[in-house]
Design an enzyme around this catalytic site. Structure first.
Site, short mmCIF file in Angstrom:
data_model
loop_
_atom_site.label_atom_id
_atom_site.label_comp_id
_atom_site.label_asym_id
_atom_site.label_seq_id
_atom_site.Cartn_x
_atom_site.Cartn_y
_atom_site.Cartn_z
N CYS A 3 14.12 63.67 80.40
CA CYS A 3 14.96 62.48 80.51
C CYS A 3 14.16 61.21 80.23
CB CYS A 3 15.63 62.44 81.88
SG CYS A 3 16.83 63.78 82.08
N GLU A 30 20.99 61.86 83.27
CA GLU A 30 20.57 60.82 82.32
C GLU A 30 21.02 61.14 80.90
OE1 GLU A 30 17.06 61.20 85.33
OE2 GLU A 30 18.66 62.47 84.52
N CYS A 84 12.94 63.16 84.94
CA CYS A 84 11.98 64.20 84.56
C CYS A 84 11.36 63.85 83.20
CB CYS A 84 12.67 65.55 84.51
SG CYS A 84 13.85 65.72 83.14
N HIS A 128 21.34 67.11 82.09
CA HIS A 128 20.93 66.27 83.22
C HIS A 128 21.78 65.01 83.23
CE1 HIS A 128 16.58 67.96 83.80
NE2 HIS A 128 17.46 68.92 83.62
#
Length: 178
Positions: A91, A60, A88, A58
């Site tokens: 993260c 992040e 999410c 992801h």
């Protein structure tokens, strides 16, 4: 805790949007992230799950990894993470573990958000690290890139279905020599 002017917030969120565009070009969900320390970007990331075949890639996570390398430490104290879409659960956990004190995100994520929408991991008082969260910087722009991505995906599916139906019809016509 860093204090940013509205112009600075817009600038750094636009940098995160540039990262999101990198994902978009690769047909990944377009989320981008930058981490800022002392007015400078020390980490950048964009979704790359499909490209790297790794579920954890992801925006992040990528930005945290780069920032860790930049500062030479797992702790990202006195930093701010700018991300286009609400983090999410994974993260949000990584943000807390990295000790990032501030998160600014553009648009909420009603289906997976863990910074206020579905869950509120970043400010949960039961955890030993809490994060200051700001929502809505360039929200319309951040939401628009996501909406365009999913709209294009739906249009591609419709076009593929239409082509499959046409091919099926053509096969039937050829079979019966219509």
């Amino acid at each position: 805790m860093p204090i940013f002017t509205e112009e600075e917030k817009d600038y750094f969120m636009r940098e995160a949007l540039k990262e999101a565009e990198k994902s978009l070009v690769k047909e990944e969900i377009p989320i981008g992230c930058v981490i800022v320390k002392d007015g400078h970007i020390i980490g950048r990331g964009h979704n790359a799950r499909e490209e790297l075949s790794q579920a954890i890639m992801h925006a992040e996570i990528m930005a945290i990894q780069e920032a860790n390398q930049t500062v030479g430490n797992w702790r990202l104290l006195e930093t701010t993470l700018f991300v286009t879409i609400e983090p999410c659960v994974m993260c949000s956990g990584a943000i807390g573990l990295a000790r990032i004190p501030q998160v600014i995100y553009g648009a909420p994520n009603q289906k997976f958000g863990a910074a206020g929408s579905l869950y509120d991991i970043l400010t949960d008082e039961r955890l030993n690290h809490r994060v200051e969260v700001e929502v809505g910087v360039l929200q319309a722009d951040c939401a628009a890139i996501m909406q365009a991505f999913f709209r294009q995906g739906r249009e591609k599916k419709k076009a593929a279905k239409r082509l499959a139906e046409e091919a099926k019809e053509k096969t039937i016509c050829n079979k019966f020599k219509i």
